[in-house]
Design an enzyme around this catalytic site. Structure first.
Site, PDB file in Angstrom:
ATOM      1  N   GLU A   1      -3.953   7.178  -2.251  1.00 58.03           N
ATOM      2  CA  GLU A   1      -3.360   5.921  -1.809  1.00 58.03           C
ATOM      3  C   GLU A   1      -3.734   4.812  -2.775  1.00 58.03           C
ATOM      4  OE1 GLU A   1      -3.506   5.014   2.322  1.00 58.03           O
ATOM      5  OE2 GLU A   1      -2.969   2.914   2.042  1.00 58.03           O
TER       6      GLU A   1
ATOM      7  N   TYR B   1      -7.732   5.076  -3.473  1.00 56.74           N
ATOM      8  CA  TYR B   1      -8.589   5.896  -2.623  1.00 56.74           C
ATOM      9  C   TYR B   1      -7.881   7.135  -2.123  1.00 56.74           C
ATOM     10  CZ  TYR B   1      -6.391   2.544   0.645  1.00 56.74           C
ATOM     11  OH  TYR B   1      -5.511   1.729   1.321  1.00 56.74           O
TER      12      TYR B   1
ATOM     13  N   TRP C   1     -11.922  -6.985  -0.722  1.00 56.06           N
ATOM     14  CA  TRP C   1     -10.830  -7.922  -1.002  1.00 56.06           C
ATOM     15  C   TRP C   1     -11.347  -9.364  -1.113  1.00 56.06           C
ATOM     16  CZ3 TRP C   1      -6.764  -5.757  -2.864  1.00 56.06           C
ATOM     17  CH2 TRP C   1      -6.376  -4.485  -2.421  1.00 56.06           C
TER      18      TRP C   1
ATOM     19  N   GLU D   1       0.867  -1.181   0.000  1.00 56.17           N
ATOM     20  CA  GLU D   1       0.000   0.000   0.000  1.00 56.17           C
ATOM     21  C   GLU D   1       0.903   1.230   0.000  1.00 56.17           C
ATOM     22  OE1 GLU D   1      -2.406  -0.359   3.548  1.00 56.17           O
ATOM     23  OE2 GLU D   1      -2.571  -2.507   3.217  1.00 56.17           O
TER      24      GLU D   1
ATOM     25  N   ARG E   1      -6.672  -1.262  -5.477  1.00 59.18           N
ATOM     26  CA  ARG E   1      -7.629  -0.337  -4.896  1.00 59.18           C
ATOM     27  C   ARG E   1      -7.008   1.053  -4.844  1.00 59.18           C
ATOM     28  NH1 ARG E   1      -9.137  -0.525   1.449  1.00 59.18           N
ATOM     29  NH2 ARG E   1     -10.861   0.941   1.484  1.00 59.18           N
TER      30      ARG E   1
ATOM     31  N   ASP F   1      -6.941   9.024   0.974  1.00 55.77           N
ATOM     32  CA  ASP F   1      -6.761   8.667   2.375  1.00 55.77           C
ATOM     33  C   ASP F   1      -6.882   9.906   3.257  1.00 55.77           C
ATOM     34  OD1 ASP F   1      -6.160   6.915   4.458  1.00 55.77           O
ATOM     35  OD2 ASP F   1      -4.037   7.402   4.391  1.00 55.77           O
TER      36      ASP F   1
END
Lengths: 69, 472
Positions: free
Chosen positions: B63, B55, B432, B9, B53, B57
């Protein structure tokens, strides 16, 4: 080569990756110059000076985030 | 375990710089950066056709969480794909700002700290066996995670020298401008006063396996630096995987628990000799180079006995050994095309020498940030890469393909499902583990508990049905 774009319209346009035509003066003269190698370092340093904001102090101060995670 | 799921991540820093006039500020820039994402997925938190993914943050950081991958090549590809995806958003925003006359330059940085010392993370995820005693695993792994920065740190300029930390003498003690191995080391604060909290600074202990909880758990490592270099990413994930494999197999290792992991992180980060001694809980003192040598020897011995579990193990061991030698012998040229801290230091040092500057000059801190800039034109790592001055681990084609193609894990089911529902114009929800179709006629949820499975009867059936809706 165009790359498939996930978001937004159309396909991705690669940004120009040619050297910017910036007429950047060669870096300072003096002692440092003689020490540099000849493997394109001068050229690389000139390219860097051509793309970075000239006011380093203002740029650095401007890059402030809130914390992450 | 011989097969493991990995993921990374990454939180990106963002800024809008203007030579004069008004900057948009980080919040506004990030919000506008995500406008195309919002239009695409009706949310600023979306799963992607490549299984990852994206997004916004807390703190306005874009992120990207890579899809779950099962090989070093795939984790590197998915990580680089994340950079390409967010950089495409940056290019769109830049065009928009140029068109409406706002101007200025939008920068995205894959680094871990801004100029005010705010830090944001790079989090690694490793699937581990539920059978391994977690407390033992963490105890063995922490000193490894504290010392691995001499290999896989991203490097950082400190114009005013190391920050104060509890009266420790850091670096050469002069408080002069300096360079450290790690971006994140100075930002891991949590205490080390008791055995139970000792693990928290480096490893987040929340137990969200995103898989069959009876057999697996997820190790969430949060003290690493984001890597620009593909070879640094591969070494970071590859060495940690080897350590986990050895620990899971039950190999007995000497107790190297650190007396104060937060202090050790800082001492090691600010000591480019790798020779500074840190105190162990046992009272012994060892250096980062010594500790890492011990891990490398133990892993090498383990691999000799049990065999390599993937075809890049020799590559990992070779770079691990050479990286330690580079520090021990102070021959940074041994790794200055492969390890971020050394690549960046070489570039900064040649710039500083050419201009008669030192690390106190704001230009050097600007170059430090620029190294991590995702732009192909403004990013210094990208510039070096284009010139062939750094090593790569995967091909450019593999990296580009990973923008839209999921890796060969459960992510391929998610990716195919997302692409199919988008083509069919149906509503869906995924996370997930779950694939959920919210169709007007057809509401279905499929659960994918095996992160390795690229095929699962009910999921394959659902995907085929949705594909049929759009006539594909």
């Amino acid at each position: 080569m165009a790359q498939e774009r996930i978001f937004g319209q159309g396909s991705r346009r690669e940004e120009e990756t040619d050297l910017p035509d910036n007429g950047t003066p060669a870096p300072s003269q003096g002692a440092g110059q003689a020490q540099r190698d000849t493997q394109g370092t001068d050229d690389l340093l000139a390219e860097i000076d051509g793309v970075l904001e000239t006011n380093a102090e203002a740029f650095v101060k401007g890059f402030v985030q809130k914390g992450g995670q | 375990m011989d097969r493991r799921i990995y993921g990374i991540e990454t939180e990106f820093g963002i800024t809008h710089s203007v030579s004069q006039g008004h900057s948009l500020g980080a919040d506004e820039t990030a919000r506008r950066l995500f406008a195309p994402v919002l239009a695409w997925g009706r949310a600023s938190n979306v799963f992607l056709p490549n299984g990852g993914r994206l997004y916004l943050d807390v703190g306005s950081h874009p992120e990207y969480a890579s899809a779950e991958t099962a090989s070093l090549e795939d984790v590197v590809a998915q990580d680089v794909a994340g950079e390409l995806i967010v950089d495409d958003l940056r290019q769109q925003l830049q065009q928009e700002l140029d068109q409406v006359g706002t101007g200025g330059t939008v920068h995205l940085f894959k680094n871990n700290v801004d100029s005010a010392g705010n830090s944001y993370g790079s989090h690694e995820n490793y699937m581990i066996s539920r059978r391994t005693e977690y407390a033992r695993l963490v105890q063995v792994l922490i000193p490894f995670l504290v010392t691995r920065q001499i290999l896989v740190g991203a490097g950082r300029v400190h114009p005013n020298g190391p920050a104060e930390f509890g009266g420790l003498t850091l670096g050469d003690g002069s408080h002069g401008p300096s360079y450290s191995f790690s971006q994140r080391a100075d930002h891991i604060w949590e205490g080390s006063s008791s055995a139970t909290t000792r693990s928290r600074p480096m490893i987040n202990t929340r137990d969200e396996p995103h898989a069959d909880a009876e057999h697996f758990r997820r190790l969430h490592v949060i003290n690493g630096d984001s890597s620009m270099s593909q070879t640094t990413t591969a070494l970071k994930m590859g060495t940690t995987d080897l350590m986990l494999r050895m620990i899971e197999a039950g190999k007995i290792l000497p107790d190297r628990m650190l007396a104060d992991p937060a202090a050790a992180l800082r001492i090691i980060s600010h000591d480019l000799t790798g020779r500074a001694l840190v105190e162990l809980a046992s009272g012994e003192k060892m250096s980062a180079v010594d500790l890492q040598h011990e891990y490398l020897q133990a892993v090498t011995h383990f691999v000799d006995r049990h065999g390599a579990h993937h075809d890049r193990v020799d590559w990992v061991l070779e770079l691990w050994e050479r990286g330690l030698r580079a520090v021990a012998e102070q021959r940074f040229d041994l790794v200055d095309t492969e390890l971020d801290w050394a690549i960046k230091k070489k570039l900064l040092d040649s710039y500083a020498a050419a201009h008669g500057m030192d690390y106190a000059n704001p230009r050097l801190l600007q170059l430090d940030f620029a190294y991590h800039d995702t732009s192909p034109t403004h990013g210094l790592f990208r510039m070096l890469s284009r010139r062939g001055a750094v090593a790569s681990f995967i091909s450019d084609d593999a990296a580009r393909a990973a923008v839209t193609q999921p890796p060969a894990t459960r992510a391929s089911l998610r990716g195919k499902f997302i692409q199919a529902v988008l083509d069919a114009g149906e509503n869906y929800t995924v996370d997930w583990v779950h694939l959920k179709l919210n169709g007007s006629q057809n509401q279905r949820t499929v659960m994918c508990k095996d992160p390795f499975a690229t095929s699962q009867p009910d999921a394959d059936e659902l995907i085929a049905e949705v594909q049929a809706m759009s006539g594909r």
